[in-house]
Design a protein around this motif. Sequence first.
Motif, PDB file in Angstrom:
ATOM      1  N   HIS A   6      -8.333 -14.796  -3.420  1.00 42.62           N
ATOM      2  CA  HIS A   6      -7.428 -13.609  -3.540  1.00 42.62           C
ATOM      3  C   HIS A   6      -5.917 -14.525  -3.354  1.00 42.62           C
ATOM      4  CE1 HIS A   6      -6.119  -9.486  -2.590  1.00 42.62           C
ATOM      5  NE2 HIS A   6      -4.941 -10.182  -2.587  1.00 42.62           N
ATOM      6  N   CYS A   7      -5.127 -14.456  -4.502  1.00 50.13           N
ATOM      7  CA  CYS A   7      -4.068 -14.996  -4.135  1.00 50.13           C
ATOM      8  C   CYS A   7      -2.826 -14.286  -5.323  1.00 50.13           C
ATOM      9  CB  CYS A   7      -3.831 -16.506  -4.284  1.00 50.13           C
ATOM     10  SG  CYS A   7      -4.458 -16.986  -6.138  1.00 50.13           S
ATOM     11  N   HIS A   8      -1.577 -14.502  -5.077  1.00 48.29           N
ATOM     12  CA  HIS A   8      -0.783 -13.740  -5.892  1.00 48.29           C
ATOM     13  C   HIS A   8       0.228 -14.588  -6.916  1.00 48.29           C
ATOM     14  CE1 HIS A   8      -1.831  -9.774  -4.211  1.00 48.29           C
ATOM     15  NE2 HIS A   8      -1.808 -10.308  -2.988  1.00 48.29           N
ATOM     16  N   LEU A   9      -0.109 -15.243  -7.575  1.00 45.42           N
ATOM     17  CA  LEU A   9       0.400 -16.365  -8.363  1.00 45.42           C
ATOM     18  C   LEU A   9       1.581 -16.283  -9.203  1.00 45.42           C
ATOM     19  CD1 LEU A   9      -2.564 -18.685  -9.573  1.00 45.42           C
ATOM     20  CD2 LEU A   9      -1.130 -18.752  -7.468  1.00 45.42           C
ATOM     21  N   THR A  38      -0.763  -6.299  -8.191  1.00 46.55           N
ATOM     22  CA  THR A  38      -0.324  -5.321  -7.310  1.00 46.55           C
ATOM     23  C   THR A  38       0.529  -4.212  -7.625  1.00 46.55           C
ATOM     24  OG1 THR A  38       1.501  -6.648  -6.752  1.00 46.55           O
ATOM     25  CG2 THR A  38      -0.098  -6.833  -5.249  1.00 46.55           C
ATOM     26  N   LYS A  39       0.923  -4.354  -8.832  1.00 49.45           N
ATOM     27  CA  LYS A  39       1.743  -3.200  -9.771  1.00 49.45           C
ATOM     28  C   LYS A  39       1.347  -3.243 -11.068  1.00 49.45           C
ATOM     29  CE  LYS A  39       5.981  -4.400  -7.407  1.00 49.45           C
ATOM     30  NZ  LYS A  39       7.438  -4.514  -7.399  1.00 49.45           N
ATOM     31  N   LEU A  40       0.953  -2.308 -11.744  1.00 53.71           N
ATOM     32  CA  LEU A  40       0.572  -2.321 -13.230  1.00 53.71           C
ATOM     33  C   LEU A  40       1.746  -2.975 -14.196  1.00 53.71           C
ATOM     34  CD1 LEU A  40      -1.439   0.950 -13.984  1.00 53.71           C
ATOM     35  CD2 LEU A  40      -2.132  -1.323 -13.077  1.00 53.71           C
ATOM     36  N   VAL A  62      -3.262  -1.360  -8.402  1.00 57.53           N
ATOM     37  CA  VAL A  62      -2.078  -1.086  -7.786  1.00 57.53           C
ATOM     38  C   VAL A  62      -2.441  -1.031  -6.409  1.00 57.53           C
ATOM     39  CG1 VAL A  62      -0.746   0.848  -7.432  1.00 57.53           C
ATOM     40  CG2 VAL A  62      -1.515   0.751  -9.651  1.00 57.53           C
ATOM     41  N   HIS A  63      -1.566  -1.747  -5.433  1.00 56.50           N
ATOM     42  CA  HIS A  63      -1.478  -1.867  -4.017  1.00 56.50           C
ATOM     43  C   HIS A  63      -1.225  -0.640  -3.477  1.00 56.50           C
ATOM     44  CE1 HIS A  63      -0.543  -3.472  -0.054  1.00 56.50           C
ATOM     45  NE2 HIS A  63      -1.105  -4.453  -0.446  1.00 56.50           N
ATOM     46  N   PRO A  64      -1.935  -0.391  -2.332  1.00 47.51           N
ATOM     47  CA  PRO A  64      -1.704   0.966  -1.788  1.00 47.51           C
ATOM     48  C   PRO A  64      -0.117   1.250  -1.523  1.00 47.51           C
ATOM     49  CG  PRO A  64      -3.236  -0.148  -0.513  1.00 47.51           C
ATOM     50  CD  PRO A  64      -3.069  -1.028  -1.602  1.00 47.51           C
ATOM     51  N   HIS A  65       0.733   0.141  -0.984  1.00 52.04           N
ATOM     52  CA  HIS A  65       2.083   0.312  -0.910  1.00 52.04           C
ATOM     53  C   HIS A  65       2.680   0.890  -2.264  1.00 52.04           C
ATOM     54  CE1 HIS A  65       1.759  -1.960   2.704  1.00 52.04           C
ATOM     55  NE2 HIS A  65       1.962  -2.908   2.289  1.00 52.04           N
ATOM     56  N   GLU A  66       2.159   0.531  -3.406  1.00 52.88           N
ATOM     57  CA  GLU A  66       2.771   1.082  -4.649  1.00 52.88           C
ATOM     58  C   GLU A  66       2.215   2.245  -5.187  1.00 52.88           C
ATOM     59  OE1 GLU A  66       5.220  -0.960  -5.424  1.00 52.88           O
ATOM     60  OE2 GLU A  66       4.494  -2.683  -3.940  1.00 52.88           O
ATOM     61  N   VAL A  89     -11.360  -9.953 -14.309  1.00 54.95           N
ATOM     62  CA  VAL A  89     -12.794  -9.787 -13.722  1.00 54.95           C
ATOM     63  C   VAL A  89     -12.961  -8.934 -12.644  1.00 54.95           C
ATOM     64  CG1 VAL A  89     -13.150 -12.281 -14.485  1.00 54.95           C
ATOM     65  CG2 VAL A  89     -12.396 -11.922 -12.306  1.00 54.95           C
ATOM     66  N   GLY A  90     -11.750  -8.318 -12.088  1.00 51.36           N
ATOM     67  CA  GLY A  90     -12.006  -7.228 -10.894  1.00 51.36           C
ATOM     68  C   GLY A  90     -10.843  -6.270 -10.988  1.00 51.36           C
ATOM     69  N   ILE A  91     -11.047  -5.156 -10.027  1.00 50.24           N
ATOM     70  CA  ILE A  91     -10.174  -4.014 -10.043  1.00 50.24           C
ATOM     71  C   ILE A  91      -9.794  -3.970  -8.789  1.00 50.24           C
ATOM     72  CG2 ILE A  91      -9.984  -1.464 -10.208  1.00 50.24           C
ATOM     73  CD1 ILE A  91     -10.641  -3.212 -13.002  1.00 50.24           C
ATOM     74  N   GLY A  92      -8.207  -3.813  -8.676  1.00 53.48           N
ATOM     75  CA  GLY A  92      -7.355  -3.926  -7.271  1.00 53.48           C
ATOM     76  C   GLY A  92      -6.259  -4.828  -7.409  1.00 53.48           C
ATOM     77  N   GLU A  93      -5.475  -5.342  -6.286  1.00 53.63           N
ATOM     78  CA  GLU A  93      -6.053  -4.554  -5.082  1.00 53.63           C
ATOM     79  C   GLU A  93      -5.676  -3.162  -4.621  1.00 53.63           C
ATOM     80  OE1 GLU A  93      -3.305  -7.718  -2.691  1.00 53.63           O
ATOM     81  OE2 GLU A  93      -4.039  -6.221  -1.164  1.00 53.63           O
TER      82      GLU A  93
END
Length: 258
Positions: A6-9, A38-40, A62-66, A89-93
């Motif tokens: 989990h990182c945000h490159l 974190t945002k579409l 979509v992050h819960p904040h958004e 390969v995954g859905i989220g966060e």
Amino acid sequence: MLIDSHCHLNFPDFAQDLPETIQRAAALGVKMMLTVNTKLSEALDIQKIADTHENVFCTVGVHPHEAMDYAAPGLCEEIITLAAHKKVVGIGETGLDYYYNKSPKESQIDSFKQHLEASIQLNLPVIIHTREADEDTLLCLKSFPKAKGVFHCFSGSEALARQALDLGYYISFSGILTFKNAEDLRKIAQFVPLDRLLVETDSPYLAPLPHRGKRNEPSFTVHTAERLAELKNVSFAEIATTTTENFFNLFNKVKRPA
Ligand SMILES: [Zn+2]
Ligand SMILES: [Zn+2]
């Protein structure tokens, strides 16, 4: 080999030196990383990063904040469409964050449920962010019993960890595990079974010791893995092998390297 799960490159913190950052990680054994959406509106930027770097995979979510900005009945379909890319390969966060409450609870819950629905339809794991929302998080997960996934950057209670494990979820530890005041979290790490553990940085945030306060980056996964090995009383090599194997078991769209 280690995997930063989990990182945000795509965040601006990496705009100047992303290729070097990815190489630095690989040189220290962090040979694969998952960059999390974190945002579409940034989903395609992330896919481009994953297309450019063979060892980078990505997610849609979509992050819960958004959540408020994406509240619509069609969110699930939008996620499914964006997830068609081969490196998704995954859905989220996704999940619930009642600590910051940047979006109203109702839109967080609705968004979380649409992510869970998408993850089941796509048969992809879901990456869960939860803070001060144990009860509602578990209620949502129980209403989608076919979903699978990971509680990322775990910082919750022992009770939450036990219930997450009971529901079949993995638990991912970040650099918080190395912080001086994280004694409770270290106790939780000690009872999570080896076959349910993942490691991550959540970079650029939350740099582990000895880098606390600096920009975090995937190569720092090593520090969390070292600490985890101590806590589990196993070798660093065993933590590396086990968490990597767990990653491939959960994110099974990623091919194991030959
Ligand atoms: Zn998160
Ligand atoms: Zn994150």
